[in-house]
Structures are given as structure tokens and as C-alpha cells.
Enzyme design. Sequence first.
Site, PDB file in Angstrom:
ATOM      1  N   ASP A   1      31.960  49.716 -62.127  1.00 41.05           N
ATOM      2  CA  ASP A   1      32.671  49.750 -60.864  1.00 41.05           C
ATOM      3  C   ASP A   1      33.630  48.563 -60.853  1.00 41.05           C
ATOM      4  O   ASP A   1      33.412  47.584 -61.568  1.00 41.05           O
ATOM      5  CB  ASP A   1      31.666  49.647 -59.709  1.00 41.05           C
ATOM      6  CG  ASP A   1      32.338  49.666 -58.356  1.00 41.05           C
ATOM      7  OD1 ASP A   1      33.221  50.509 -58.156  1.00 41.05           O
ATOM      8  OD2 ASP A   1      31.981  48.836 -57.502  1.00 41.05           O
TER       9      ASP A   1
ATOM     10  N   ASP B   1      27.539  47.602 -57.966  1.00 42.21           N
ATOM     11  CA  ASP B   1      26.855  46.756 -56.991  1.00 42.21           C
ATOM     12  C   ASP B   1      26.863  47.311 -55.577  1.00 42.21           C
ATOM     13  O   ASP B   1      26.386  46.668 -54.666  1.00 42.21           O
ATOM     14  CB  ASP B   1      27.490  45.353 -56.974  1.00 42.21           C
ATOM     15  CG  ASP B   1      28.866  45.361 -56.323  1.00 42.21           C
ATOM     16  OD1 ASP B   1      29.483  46.443 -56.248  1.00 42.21           O
ATOM     17  OD2 ASP B   1      29.318  44.288 -55.886  1.00 42.21           O
TER      18      ASP B   1
ATOM     19  N   ASP C   1      27.410  53.241 -55.567  1.00 44.36           N
ATOM     20  CA  ASP C   1      27.068  53.312 -56.985  1.00 44.36           C
ATOM     21  C   ASP C   1      25.647  53.815 -57.218  1.00 44.36           C
ATOM     22  O   ASP C   1      25.288  54.150 -58.350  1.00 44.36           O
ATOM     23  CB  ASP C   1      27.201  51.922 -57.631  1.00 44.36           C
ATOM     24  CG  ASP C   1      28.603  51.366 -57.533  1.00 44.36           C
ATOM     25  OD1 ASP C   1      29.549  52.166 -57.650  1.00 44.36           O
ATOM     26  OD2 ASP C   1      28.756  50.162 -57.319  1.00 44.36           O
TER      27      ASP C   1
END
Length: 815
Positions: free
Chosen positions: A505, A703, A707
Site C-alpha cells: 500500500d 497498514d 488493507d
Amino acid sequence: MADAETTKSAEIIRDPVCGMTVDPDAGKPTSVHEGHTYHFCSEGCRRKFEDSPETYRTAEDPVCGMTVERATAAHFLKHEGEKFYFCSKGCKTKFEADPEAYLGDRPEPEPMPEGTLYTCPMDPEIVQDHPGDCPICGMALEPMTPSLDSGPHPEYVDFKRRLWITAPLAAAVFLLEMGAHVGIPIDEWLGHTTFVWLQFALATPVVWFTRMFFKRAWTSVKNRSPNMWTLIGLGTGAAYLFSIVSMLAPGVLPTQMRDGMGMTPVYFEATAVILVLVLIGQVMELAARERTGDAIRALMDLAPKTARRVEGDTERDVPLEDLASGDILRVRPGESVPVDGVVTEGRSSVDESMISGEPVPVEKVEGEPVTGGTLNKTGSFLMEAQNVGEDTTLNRIVQMVASAQRSRAPIQAVADRVAGYFVPTVVGVALLAFIAWWVLGPSPALSYAFVAAVSVLIIACPCALGLATPMSIMVASGRGANAGVLIRDAEALERFAKVDALIVDKTGTLTEGKPTLTDVEVQGIDETELLTLVAALERGSEHPLAEALVAGAEERGAARQDSRDFEAITGKGVTGTVGSRAVALGNAALMRDLSVETGAMAERAKTLQTEGKTAMFVAVDGNLAGLVAVADRIKETTPDAIRSLHELGLRIVMATGDARATAEAVARELGIDEVHAEVSPEDKNALVKSLKSEGLSVAMAGDGVNDAPALAEADVGIAMGTGADVAVESAGITLVKGDLTGIVRARRLAEATMRNIRQNLFFAFIYNSAGVPIAAGILYPFFGVLLSPIFAAAAMSLSSVSVIGNALRLRAQKL
């Protein structure tokens, strides 16, 4: 139990809701109550605190009864899913030594909701609508999705209590039996008969409290699915029954089995120790599964319990389950959006980081969609409910995480696959040995046949099999923690050692996770003066980037001033008066409306936007005075980490909910192989599945709440410890310091640990397998040697010693 801190109490700043330590400089949420500032790990914890501050301000020390401030408690731990705070290290140590003595009567966990489905953690194809045991392996079934109010896993609590009872008994019988081998003639002091009966009295309760293992063994035999429980049941059952025969009817055993004093052997200590070792392994496995449920409960906790429904001229709070599509709901400042819907009246900024992963709140006006579980910031609005109950985005995320977490990893089936061949072979050898000795052996043939069969079963019982994986994981987890890498279970390590592609990410993983002022361009004005005007204007703004501009201006020495005649123009920017000067801040459309020529600055703004930054023009008294840019900065450690991962042969893929231009700018700077921008949680999950369908082993690092499904679906989920609790709970590996270079250390640890586990599995079987022919009596025709069960038990124990010693080598592993 999980101890949290060893630092001095003066240095502790703790989230009063969940107990996690919080860095006050990390930009985490805060709340002021009665003059004291409280720090939180997440918005969810902050909201819980503000709903009921007195619930979370203090706690009672369970040992001495003193009141402890939760936010500054130096001594804290979790036990069976509950949080405990202590006034001193002494009280904490007392509690750890005997928790049950201080817990007292606690309420039973809430029953599971009606309609809950249960499945087997080892055989996920088994699904039924009520709790019970798996018809294949005999293990207790678990709810497919845990309830938000459910307590600790009942089997986990039960097994821990059984371990507290049986471990001392097994240790006692082991010391009794081993005394003679180290020069302590306990049997002579007590007399042989008393000595044997004392061992029986100590070992029998262990057998009774671990009788569920024999039930599983019988289930495996009944269903013709031999596994680890088959061997454990046969081996320990044979050792226990042989010992009872030896104790009650020693005359049926051959004279060759008697010691120098004419006594027949017993193996109560082997039975008790094996069963307790297996019980320890089960407790470790159940503890890991308990954390799996925590991830889903953390997700479910994002949604509020009630919603404020507008009914004509009245408003009232109703339970979430009573909502229907089409209901009009009011969402007030600081509240969570209850369900998916669309804004019908009012405006506000909504923190959608749980869905998009992006730190910047999104402005919502009439006609804009809102998602259940997201956090309303400052404004109030009315919304029409659209997706309710199981149809909400948050519930779909919960279901995706639950589904991915129930899937099995190859490491879980290693023991069963080996046992599938090993068990029938061992049983067959034991039967052949029994028949051979009965037909061909010397008198008393039946006694020799029984001894040979028992020796085969004892030496083949894989006590070390229950330790092979847990011991390596336990040691590797400690080694990883020292390096800032937290490991959930063996699955993550096995899979990460084989990973081909790594999905990352952007926000909070590659970048710092919060917008900051990066560029200031001036035209005919001093930079400090420009920033003073911008900060004065933005202090009256609810725009999501206002905080970053104000903070950046103050860091660069801008003076504090106030503005008046403030006006926010949706989709364009803000205007106002600072002192005697008319100031405007916004995009090119706002400048056109104000007839301000942007000139060469327009090209500079485009350049900044290609770099992934948000550029805004500043006009003063009708003339362009400059521009400012805000961006989420790349972490200092990220470039080196990406290079190291490439050197390890990993394909790096970015998947972010951010705009494509921003994502591609970051990817170009870091040399990332593949970019997927503007993706939803479902898109990230689909990306993981797509890469896996190509035959790749996929790891996902992130995080945010958004996700969590992809982290759970990936072969390995890697969570940044600075991120959301749900991401951490959904991942197999967590980087405590939020440093991407930890992935490199994790890879090295994974490879070393899997090599260690394979060695352990070898040690777990080699002595037993090599000893089976000897135990069966293959040496007797040539050398007159018949292996005594006591040597079989020694070989069995030696495999455990080998496994433990080999696993401890991981403590010195260089990362």
C-alpha cells in the site's frame, strides 16, 4: 499472557482503551478530559473513550485492589482476552504466577447470535449450524465469524486450565522415574510397590484430563482418517495399559524384561509427559487462532451499535439491526456513519481512511455517498440508508477477512500428511511383530509378542511432532521481536520464505501516512508573509488539507493572524480577509472566477501534480502571490528497502486508493514494478487473487483497515505496526517500527525458521523410525537383543530433546 512494557512508569503513555503504548509525537488521535490529554492508537479507541470516559480512565489492580490510571500504567498484560493493570511489578508478578487466584467469578461469554455457522479449523469443509466436534479429526468446531461480544475461545480457556493441572503432575512422575537414573534411589526409599502405585496415582489424572486426545484418536480410526492423534492415542494408550499390566500382573511378562532386582518396568512417566507436551502444543495453536478472531472483532467494532433515525419531526436512537433501506438518519460530528448510504442534507468532512487508506478526510455534500464505519469529522448531515445489515461495505470486508483466515496453509497439514503414511505403517509393523513373536518366538511367546508390539508403538509415538513446529516458531518469534518483526504463526513464515511478489500500500507503508507542506513558490511577496496569510485563512477552514497547511506554515516561522469574511467554495477553495488584504487559496478554477492570471505558475503546478502533490494557488488583493503544495512524504527508509527487496528477487506491486497521478509519481521515484491506483478493498483483494492465479506466491504489506481483506487473502500479510489495529490483527507478520526494511529481516528469518522446522520434523521421526525395526525384534535372531520399552521411551524422548535443542539455535540467527 502478553506483557507490554519494561520501561519506567514516567515514560509510559498508554491508550486507556486498548492498553497499547502510544508515541505522542506520531500524530495519533487525542482527547482532552478534565484537563488531561489522552492519546489513542486509533479513532475507534478515541470514540470509545469519549462515549464513556469514566469507564476507561482507571482500573482496579486485581491483586491489591488499588486504583491505577490506565493511561500511564507501567505494568500491564492481557490474559484470556482481558486487560489487567497493576500498581507495581510485584503485583503483576503475583498475578502471572497464579491468575486464577485473582480473577474470581467472571460472567460467562455472551452466546453466539442465532444462525451462527461452525467449522473445523483443520477440516474447513465441515460446516454445521451448532457447536460440536469435527467428525473427521475430533477437534472442537469454531464459529465461522466470531461475535463482537463473544469472550475467549472456550477450548483455549479449557485447555489452559487443564495444562495448569496436568503439568505439575507430569513433572512429578517424571522426576520420580528419573531419580534412579541420576543417583537418587527414590524407589528404594519408598519400596517398589509404593513407588509404582505413586506413579500410577500421578499419571492417571493426566490421562483423564487429556482424554479428549484419545477421543480424537478414536474418531480418526472410526472415520478411517489416520493422523497425528492416531499415533498419540495408540502410543500413549499402549504405554499406559502396558504399565498397568506390569503393575497388576507382572508375572505375564518375560523374565528378560525384569531389572536386576527382578522388577518389571512401568512407563507412566512416558505417558504423562507425552500428553502434557501435546497439550502445550495445542494451547499454543489455540492462542494463535484466538488472535485471528480479534481481527474480525476489531473490524466489527468500527460500526456503531445504534443509529439516529429521523421519523417526521422526531429523532430517536435505534439498534443497527432495526434499520431498513430508505431510512433517513442523522450523523452528528464525531460519530461513525452507521450504514452505507447517500447524503440528503448538510455537509461535512468524513474520514474514509478505513476504506481508502488515505489520511485526508473527504468533503461530503448532498448527493455524495457515505460508507458505514467511516468517521464524520466536524459537520452534521442527514443521509438515506441504502445498504444495511449484511450488505454494508464493512460487513463485506468482515466476511472477506473471515473467509481468508479460515483457509489452510501447507505447514498445517505437514504432520497429518506424514502421519497418513506413518500411522498405518507403524500399526502394521506392530501387528507383524506381535504375530511373528507369537508364532516363532520362545516361551512365553505371547508375552514377548506383547512387549515387541508395545515397544514399536512407544518408539513410534511422535511426541516431538507436537513440538517440531511450535518450538521453532516460539524461538523465531522471540528472535524476530528483537529485530522489530512480529510473527503470528508458522504459516506466515513458511509462505513468506517462498514469496515471489510483494504488494504494498502507499499511504503509511511507503509514505509517512499524513499530508505535510512540501513546496512554497512566491511571486512578489516574502515566503513567510505568504505562509502567514495562508495559515490565517486556513484556520477558519474545514478543508481536509487545512491542518497540514497551518502546521507547515507554523514550522516555517509564520506569524499567527486571524481572518474574517471567510467563505468556502465547494470544489474550488477558500477566500477571506486577513488584516486589510483580500486572500484567496484554491485551484485554477477559483483563480479564473477571481480573474487572477496564473501565468508560469500554472506550469509549475502541473509539474508538482505529476510528482504526486496537491498544488494550490494563492492570490492576494487580486494578484497571484504564489502557490503551495501538500503531499504525503515518502519515508526515509523506503528507497533502500525497495532496492533490497528487488535484490531478494521480489516483484514489487503498489495498490493504493489514491489518485493515479500521485501513485505513479511515487512509483517512478521508488522504481516500483507495477502500479494499481484508485482501488477499493474489493479491488485489492481481487488483485491478490489475480496474482495468485498466475502461480505466484503473494505477500501484502499495508497498514489500513482497507488493507485487511487483502492482508488476510494474501499468502502472507505484513502489517506496519504504526497502522490500524485491524491490519495488524489480519496479518501474519507485523513490523513493529513501521519500517519497510523489516520485510528484508523477516524474509531472512522465514528462510532460517523453515529450514529449522524441516530439520525438526526429521529429528521428530528419525530416531523413532530407525528404532521401529529394532523394537520389533529384528536383532534378536542375530544378537539375542530385544529392545525394552524403556529404551523405546528413551529414543522417543531423545527426539524431543533434539527438536528443542535445534530450535534454540534460532536465537543466534543473524538477520
